[in-house]
Design a protein around this motif. Structure first.
Motif, PDB file in Angstrom:
ATOM      1  N   ASN A   1       0.816  -1.213   0.000  1.00  0.00           N
ATOM      2  CA  ASN A   1       0.000   0.000   0.000  1.00  0.00           C
ATOM      3  C   ASN A   1       0.847   1.260   0.000  1.00  0.00           C
ATOM      4  O   ASN A   1       0.520   2.251  -0.663  1.00  0.00           O
ATOM      5  CB  ASN A   1      -0.940   0.009   1.207  1.00  0.00           C
ATOM      6  CG  ASN A   1      -2.099  -0.954   1.040  1.00  0.00           C
ATOM      7  OD1 ASN A   1      -2.421  -1.360  -0.066  1.00  0.00           O
ATOM      8  ND2 ASN A   1      -2.721  -1.326   2.146  1.00  0.00           N
ATOM      9  N   VAL A   2       1.944   1.241   0.760  1.00  0.00           N
ATOM     10  CA  VAL A   2       2.848   2.391   0.800  1.00  0.00           C
ATOM     11  C   VAL A   2       3.469   2.615  -0.575  1.00  0.00           C
ATOM     12  O   VAL A   2       3.575   3.738  -1.061  1.00  0.00           O
ATOM     13  CB  VAL A   2       3.940   2.189   1.867  1.00  0.00           C
ATOM     14  CG1 VAL A   2       5.037   3.236   1.714  1.00  0.00           C
ATOM     15  CG2 VAL A   2       3.333   2.282   3.256  1.00  0.00           C
ATOM     16  N   ALA A   3       3.886   1.510  -1.217  1.00  0.00           N
ATOM     17  CA  ALA A   3       4.488   1.611  -2.546  1.00  0.00           C
ATOM     18  C   ALA A   3       3.483   2.156  -3.566  1.00  0.00           C
ATOM     19  O   ALA A   3       3.793   3.042  -4.361  1.00  0.00           O
ATOM     20  CB  ALA A   3       5.013   0.245  -2.988  1.00  0.00           C
ATOM     21  N   LEU A   4       2.246   1.640  -3.510  1.00  0.00           N
ATOM     22  CA  LEU A   4       1.215   2.098  -4.435  1.00  0.00           C
ATOM     23  C   LEU A   4       0.815   3.538  -4.162  1.00  0.00           C
ATOM     24  O   LEU A   4       0.482   4.292  -5.076  1.00  0.00           O
ATOM     25  CB  LEU A   4      -0.020   1.196  -4.326  1.00  0.00           C
ATOM     26  CG  LEU A   4       0.114  -0.233  -4.857  1.00  0.00           C
ATOM     27  CD1 LEU A   4      -1.144  -1.025  -4.536  1.00  0.00           C
ATOM     28  CD2 LEU A   4       0.376  -0.241  -6.351  1.00  0.00           C
ATOM     29  N   GLY A   5       0.855   3.917  -2.863  1.00  0.00           N
ATOM     30  CA  GLY A   5       0.453   5.269  -2.482  1.00  0.00           C
ATOM     31  C   GLY A   5       1.286   6.352  -3.121  1.00  0.00           C
ATOM     32  O   GLY A   5       0.874   7.504  -3.201  1.00  0.00           O
ATOM     33  N   GLY A   6       2.468   5.997  -3.611  1.00  0.00           N
ATOM     34  CA  GLY A   6       3.320   6.972  -4.288  1.00  0.00           C
ATOM     35  C   GLY A   6       2.915   7.216  -5.726  1.00  0.00           C
ATOM     36  O   GLY A   6       3.422   8.137  -6.370  1.00  0.00           O
ATOM     37  N   ASP A   7       2.007   6.403  -6.266  1.00  0.00           N
ATOM     38  CA  ASP A   7       1.527   6.567  -7.637  1.00  0.00           C
ATOM     39  C   ASP A   7       0.436   7.638  -7.655  1.00  0.00           C
ATOM     40  O   ASP A   7      -0.524   7.552  -6.894  1.00  0.00           O
ATOM     41  CB  ASP A   7       0.965   5.235  -8.146  1.00  0.00           C
ATOM     42  CG  ASP A   7       0.666   5.254  -9.638  1.00  0.00           C
ATOM     43  OD1 ASP A   7      -0.051   6.175 -10.069  1.00  0.00           O
ATOM     44  OD2 ASP A   7       1.152   4.352 -10.349  1.00  0.00           O
ATOM     45  N   PRO A   8       0.539   8.665  -8.510  1.00  0.00           N
ATOM     46  CA  PRO A   8      -0.472   9.739  -8.516  1.00  0.00           C
ATOM     47  C   PRO A   8      -1.864   9.258  -8.875  1.00  0.00           C
ATOM     48  O   PRO A   8      -2.850   9.951  -8.601  1.00  0.00           O
ATOM     49  CB  PRO A   8       0.072  10.717  -9.573  1.00  0.00           C
ATOM     50  CG  PRO A   8       1.000   9.904 -10.422  1.00  0.00           C
ATOM     51  CD  PRO A   8       1.607   8.897  -9.488  1.00  0.00           C
ATOM     52  N   ASN A   9      -1.996   8.084  -9.494  1.00  0.00           N
ATOM     53  CA  ASN A   9      -3.307   7.546  -9.849  1.00  0.00           C
ATOM     54  C   ASN A   9      -3.901   6.646  -8.763  1.00  0.00           C
ATOM     55  O   ASN A   9      -4.975   6.085  -8.944  1.00  0.00           O
ATOM     56  CB  ASN A   9      -3.229   6.757 -11.163  1.00  0.00           C
ATOM     57  CG  ASN A   9      -2.941   7.650 -12.351  1.00  0.00           C
ATOM     58  OD1 ASN A   9      -3.413   8.778 -12.404  1.00  0.00           O
ATOM     59  ND2 ASN A   9      -2.157   7.165 -13.292  1.00  0.00           N
ATOM     60  N   PHE A  10      -3.188   6.507  -7.648  1.00  0.00           N
ATOM     61  CA  PHE A  10      -3.660   5.644  -6.562  1.00  0.00           C
ATOM     62  C   PHE A  10      -4.647   6.401  -5.685  1.00  0.00           C
ATOM     63  O   PHE A  10      -4.451   7.570  -5.369  1.00  0.00           O
ATOM     64  CB  PHE A  10      -2.480   5.168  -5.713  1.00  0.00           C
ATOM     65  CG  PHE A  10      -2.877   4.282  -4.557  1.00  0.00           C
ATOM     66  CD1 PHE A  10      -3.052   2.917  -4.731  1.00  0.00           C
ATOM     67  CD2 PHE A  10      -3.092   4.815  -3.289  1.00  0.00           C
ATOM     68  CE1 PHE A  10      -3.422   2.102  -3.671  1.00  0.00           C
ATOM     69  CE2 PHE A  10      -3.461   4.011  -2.226  1.00  0.00           C
ATOM     70  CZ  PHE A  10      -3.620   2.646  -2.421  1.00  0.00           C
ATOM     71  N   ARG A  11      -5.719   5.719  -5.293  1.00  0.00           N
ATOM     72  CA  ARG A  11      -6.693   6.292  -4.360  1.00  0.00           C
ATOM     73  C   ARG A  11      -7.091   5.235  -3.339  1.00  0.00           C
ATOM     74  O   ARG A  11      -7.261   4.064  -3.672  1.00  0.00           O
ATOM     75  CB  ARG A  11      -7.956   6.771  -5.094  1.00  0.00           C
ATOM     76  CG  ARG A  11      -7.738   7.905  -6.078  1.00  0.00           C
ATOM     77  CD  ARG A  11      -7.431   9.216  -5.374  1.00  0.00           C
ATOM     78  NE  ARG A  11      -7.368  10.314  -6.315  1.00  0.00           N
ATOM     79  CZ  ARG A  11      -6.294  10.678  -6.991  1.00  0.00           C
ATOM     80  NH1 ARG A  11      -5.158  10.004  -6.823  1.00  0.00           N
ATOM     81  NH2 ARG A  11      -6.325  11.705  -7.817  1.00  0.00           N
TER      82      ARG A  11
END
Length: 224
Positions: free
Chosen positions: A90-100
């Motif tokens: 989740n932390v890794a994905l949270g860095g993606d601007p398209n992640f919500r």
């Protein structure tokens, strides 16, 4: 006779366990191992759940070492390790601007919405909750994003208008103050400020008290 085995007492729970239950918290620890695996697991869970901390420190305060991934994998129970892995993802994905994150407070899931603002309706893959990618809120049913923007702008304008009509900023510290009737001699409610001023013209009441009403602004009804 059965085979004998050695035991030790955990310094955290003060219970006696087989020595196989004692493992070094980290490979970097230089001190004797005095905490059982059960207590180390509880420690890892507490750091993850209560603090959201990924750098798990050794239980020995004087040690100052932190557990790396292999240390946690070597000690943590299966379900604890699974939660740690999910949080890392989740932390890794949270860095993606398209992640919500899902807006369902009971869900805790999140996902990447690659179509972005062009298709703002997101449906959570875990629970099915619909949310707005653009505004990062629950989906505004029966409203397009443009219509939702207009409502937000009107609400913000109404709030600002209310602030302008019903409150004024203290001339000294800037905190907004509401007048609840009474005279126009105001005192800031902030204990470190306590600035006294006229509600109508914001003139300094120390000067008014000392020199008279000519220290109100000329446009003020109290000016004399």
């Amino acid at each position: 006779m059965g085979a004998s085995y050695s035991t030790a007492t955990c310094t955290i729970c003060i219970e006696t366990h087989c020595t196989s239950e004692f493992k070094a918290v980290t490979k970097k620890c230089k001190h004797p191992t005095t905490t059982c695996q059960t207590c180390v697991n509880r420690h890892i869970e507490a750091e993850l759940n209560n603090k959201g901390n990924f750098e798990i420190p050794c239980l020995i305060d004087s040690c100052k070492q932190t557990m790396d991934y292999n240390d946690i994998e070597n000690i943590a129970r299966k379900e604890v390790m699974a939660r740690y892995d999910r949080m890392l993802v989740n932390v890794a994905l949270g860095g993606d601007p398209n992640f919500r994150w899902c807006k369902n407070t009971k869900c805790g899931s999140g996902q990447i919405h690659s179509s972005g603002h062009n298709e703002p309706i997101m449906r959570c893959e875990a629970c099915g909750q619909k949310s707005c990618y653009t505004h990062d809120v629950l989906w505004h049913t029966d409203l397009t994003c443009s219509q939702y923007d207009e409502i937000i702008k009107k609400e913000e304008a109404a709030t600002q208008d209310l602030l302008n009509r019903e409150t004024k900023a203290c001339p000294k510290c800037g905190i907004r103050i509401t007048k609840n009737g009474g005279c126009n001699h105001m005192t800031c409610r902030i204990s470190s400020c306590k600035y006294e001023f006229c509600w109508l013209c914001l003139a300094d009441y120390n000067l008014i008290r000392k020199n008279g009403n000519q220290y109100h602004r000329k446009t003020c009804q109290h000016y004399a």
